[in-house]
Design an enzyme around this catalytic site. Structure first.
Site, PDB file in Angstrom:
ATOM      1  N   ASP A 163      43.102   5.661  -1.048  1.00  0.00           N
ATOM      2  CA  ASP A 163      43.618   6.391   0.111  1.00  0.00           C
ATOM      3  C   ASP A 163      43.682   5.451   1.300  1.00  0.00           C
ATOM      4  OD1 ASP A 163      44.695   8.424   1.449  1.00  0.00           O
ATOM      5  OD2 ASP A 163      42.946   9.737   1.402  1.00  0.00           O
TER       6      ASP A 163
ATOM      7  N   ASN B 243      38.892  16.321   0.542  1.00  0.00           N
ATOM      8  CA  ASN B 243      38.156  16.433   1.809  1.00  0.00           C
ATOM      9  C   ASN B 243      39.069  16.303   3.028  1.00  0.00           C
ATOM     10  OD1 ASN B 243      38.733  13.749   1.727  1.00  0.00           O
ATOM     11  ND2 ASN B 243      36.626  13.021   1.934  1.00  0.00           N
TER      12      ASN B 243
ATOM     13  N   ASN C 133      39.600   3.635   5.900  1.00  0.00           N
ATOM     14  CA  ASN C 133      39.777   2.952   4.597  1.00  0.00           C
ATOM     15  C   ASN C 133      40.813   1.870   4.817  1.00  0.00           C
ATOM     16  OD1 ASN C 133      38.106   4.704   3.235  1.00  0.00           O
ATOM     17  ND2 ASN C 133      39.708   5.656   2.013  1.00  0.00           N
TER      18      ASN C 133
ATOM     19  N   GLY D 294      32.864  16.446   9.857  1.00  0.00           N
ATOM     20  CA  GLY D 294      31.879  17.312   9.220  1.00  0.00           C
ATOM     21  C   GLY D 294      32.458  17.890   7.934  1.00  0.00           C
ATOM     22  N   SER D 295      32.023  19.085   7.611  1.00  0.00           N
ATOM     23  CA  SER D 295      32.488  19.675   6.352  1.00  0.00           C
ATOM     24  C   SER D 295      32.608  21.178   6.533  1.00  0.00           C
ATOM     25  CB  SER D 295      31.514  19.349   5.233  1.00  0.00           C
ATOM     26  OG  SER D 295      30.207  19.643   5.643  1.00  0.00           O
TER      27      SER D 295
ATOM     28  N   HIS E  41      31.592   7.176   8.846  1.00  0.00           N
ATOM     29  CA  HIS E  41      32.864   7.905   8.938  1.00  0.00           C
ATOM     30  C   HIS E  41      32.719   9.391   8.663  1.00  0.00           C
ATOM     31  CE1 HIS E  41      32.892   8.198   4.615  1.00  0.00           C
ATOM     32  NE2 HIS E  41      34.139   8.560   4.522  1.00  0.00           N
ATOM     33  N   GLY E  42      31.613   9.827   8.095  1.00  0.00           N
ATOM     34  CA  GLY E  42      31.496  11.255   7.799  1.00  0.00           C
ATOM     35  C   GLY E  42      30.079  11.579   7.387  1.00  0.00           C
ATOM     36  N   ALA E  43      29.913  12.755   6.832  1.00  0.00           N
ATOM     37  CA  ALA E  43      28.575  13.150   6.418  1.00  0.00           C
ATOM     38  C   ALA E  43      28.183  12.449   5.121  1.00  0.00           C
ATOM     39  CB  ALA E  43      28.524  14.660   6.224  1.00  0.00           C
TER      40      ALA E  43
ATOM     41  N   LYS F 165      42.569  23.619   4.816  1.00  0.00           N
ATOM     42  CA  LYS F 165      42.274  22.681   3.735  1.00  0.00           C
ATOM     43  C   LYS F 165      43.433  22.669   2.740  1.00  0.00           C
ATOM     44  CE  LYS F 165      38.517  21.195   2.833  1.00  0.00           C
ATOM     45  NZ  LYS F 165      37.885  19.894   3.164  1.00  0.00           N
TER      46      LYS F 165
END
Lengths: 136, 476
Positions: free
Chosen positions: B95, B202, B325, B374-375, B399-401, B475
């Protein structure tokens, strides 16, 4: 002949087994479809021919999965029947499926590509086992 | 992770000494809780990265790291071309230029709440997301080349966005030195009707609000105040990037021996930067970066159009857009010497400190914005790059959780409908074509994002600026 999924932190492991290498390749293709949707929800109404060639069994497995991922992406299709023959590093296949119907298939995730992680093409006492982690 | 194999440097830094064929040591940024939860595979993978030719100083692991393929997700490594350094398709991933952009809506949390359900419906309707979705834009060969060369600048020229947006995007919205000719026909075909699509997994579009401000002066510079409604868009270069990653990973894996590279893990497939294959990949990767920037720009345009139906008098203002990325050519000072390096960040965000000329003028005094996703049900964070980050981590951050549970496990544990209902009770509306997709992305499948952000803050990689809470989540 069976297919299954195994855990990977961020992505998803696919596994297929069968009495021959070709049958195991067919089963892991089913595991790929099952990463996206319930394979039983897919009708085998349209057939396409696929071809891959690679210098090793493991690369051939990656190429096979990536060919399916590509065809799923550009044709917007899901596949459920796979007929594979493998001879001297050359894979030929007839695969059957139908266009993605979001209302019917409720596709969970798009597969980006097959990785070289946990990659294996192995002969076992029962036949062949193949596995690969795909990036989703 | 077994910490007995590590040297603890301080509260948030752990060192893996260079042993055997490792060219350099590795440094992991994490507090004790995070590192004890980290998979041993992260240790194995970052040690393999340290074995690659031409790696400089140390390989780094961010606090949100988890088992990836080849590189750990949350891995950073810099290579010197003049020292035989490599470019790795595996070190960037499928990605390419996946990233986050943050948009200030100019309206309050309360204003969003007054139209929340209707806005969620409209955003869901107007944002192509999920498997089988297509954008409304079709690119012919000439358009494709122009998009791959121009990035967000091309998108703005085509009417998708505002000229002011470009100053608030990495590389001013256009990655230099792309090589569209290095992008295959299959990669182009895969992208032909995917411009302006969100993807799945995600990736998301979230309407959020600023729930807490930690640093007022930096938040002011970013134009963020408590109670403001904002939008985060997380996605990448779609099918084009996936296909480029697939093709070059294969070619590099097969060619490594030709270049005398012994790959410790086939997934670390790479080629010398100063080789035909290395340069071809860099050209294709940069074209994919432009595809990602154009894609997020088009999604911004679609979001603006949807918002205008509810808030016609407000202009959605882009705060910043940054990838996580990517491999970028940058100058860094190592042992007192300024070196030109190719810095791979896989699931890691560039985090330039105050004064950097590559930070937009509006933020130059406070440092570059860094977005930590987050998520669905959990917080996201806005951070700022620090001066210390340059010495510590080639100006990089998390970069994220980070996942703590696989999709496979999450699917067995939760039902998407239940997750959506629970989130609705907490005031978060989730829209997705797939109930199973929601289950696989359940908030409980991720690490505590606050712990990750606090570790990055304490390590000096970033400064906490504000916390965002979700209200609407679209999403794929």
């Amino acid at each position: 002949m069976t297919w299954s999924h195994f855990s990977h932190d961020a992505d998803l492991g696919l596994r297929g087994s069968g009495r021959s290498k070709a049958r195991a390749f067919e089963q892991i293709a089913m595991a790929l479809t099952a990463a996206v949707t319930d394979p039983d929800s897919v009708i085998a109404e349209k057939s396409i021919s696929l071809f891959c060639e690679a210098p090793s069994d493991e690369l051939l497995l990656v190429d096979w999965l990536n060919t399916l991922i590509y065809e799923m992406a550009v044709r917007k299709m899901l596949f459920r029947e796979f007929s594979v023959t493998i001879t001297a590093g050359v894979l030929q296949a007839e695969v059957k499926g139908e266009p993605v119907n979001r209302g019917k298939h409720h596709p969970a995730v798009e597969v980006k590509g097959a990785t070289y992680t946990a990659l294996a093409v192995e002969q076992t006492n029962e036949g062949w086992l193949v596995q690969c982690v795909v990036d989703v | 992770m077994d910490t007995s194999k590590l040297e603890r440097l301080d509260e948030t830094r752990w060192r893996i000494p260079a042993t055997g064929s490792m060219q350099v040591p590795a440094v992991i940024f994490a507090d004790r809780d995070l590192i004890e939860d980290m998979d041993d595979k992260v240790h194995e993978q970052i040690c393999n990265v340290c074995r690659l030719p031409g790696i400089v100083k140390s390989a780094l692991v961010m606090p949100d790291a988890h088992w990836g393929y080849g590189f750990p997700i949350g891995g950073v490594a810099a290579f010197a071309a003049d020292e035989g350094g490599v470019i790795s398709a595996g070190g960037v991933g499928f990605d390419i230029s996946c990233g986050v952009r943050l948009i200030d809506t100019g309206v309050s949390r309360e204003a969003i709440q007054s139209v929340q359900a209707e806005l969620a419906h409209e955003l869901s309707r107007s944002t192509p997301a999920g498997v089988g979705s297509t954008g409304r834009i079709r690119l012919d060969d000439t358009d494709m080349d122009n998009m791959l060369t121009g990035g967000a600048k091309w998108a703005v020229a085509e009417g998708y966005g505002l000229p002011d947006d470009l100053e608030h995007i990495e590389e001013s919205g256009c990655q230099a030195d792309p090589d569209p000719a290095a992008v295959s026909a299959r990669a182009r075909r895969r992208q032909r009707n995917e411009m302006g699509t969100l993807g799945s997994g995600n990736h998301y579009l979230e309407v959020q609000y600023v729930s807490e401000v930690f640093n007022n002066s930096i938040a002011d510079a970013y134009g963020l105040r408590e109670g403001d409604a904002v939008i985060s868009i997380h996605c990448g270069s779609r099918g084009l990037g996936h296909q480029i990653g697939t093709e070059f990973l294969r070619e590099m894996a097969i060619s490594a021996e030709k270049y005398g590279i012994k790959l410790p893990d086939r997934e670390l497939a790479c080629a010398p930067i100063n080789s035909g294959l290395g340069q071809r990949y860099l050209g294709a990767m940069r074209a994919a970066v432009n595809c990602a920037l154009a894609n997020r720009q088009i999604l911004t345009h679609l979001t603006r159009t949807a918002f205008a139906q509810f808030f016609p008098d407000t202009t959605l203002k882009l705060v910043y857009d940054v990838s996580h990325n990517i491999c970028k050519e940058e100058h860094h000072v190592v042992d007192g010497e300024s070196l030109r390096l190719h810095v791979h960040r896989k699931g890691a965000t560039r985090a330039l400190g105050p004064g950097s000329k590559d930070v937009p003028a509006a933020f130059r005094n406070v440092g570059q914005p860094v977005f930590i996703g987050g998520s669905m049900g959990t917080s996201s964070y806005v951070l700022a790059g620090t001066e210390a980050g340059e010495e510590l981590a080639f100006s990089s951050a998390c970069h994220g959780a980070g996942r703590k549970m696989s999709r496979h496990q999450a699917r067995k544990r939760w039902r998407g409908r239940e997750i959506a209902d629970e989130l609705a009770q907490d005031g978060v509306i989730v829209r997705s074509p797939s109930s199973r997709g929601i289950a696989e992305e359940a908030p409980g499948a991720y690490k505590d994002v606050t712990g990750v952000v606090d570790a990055a803050d304490r390590a000096g990689l970033t400064t906490k600026v504000c916390r965002l809470r979700p209200m609407i989540c679209i999403k794929g």
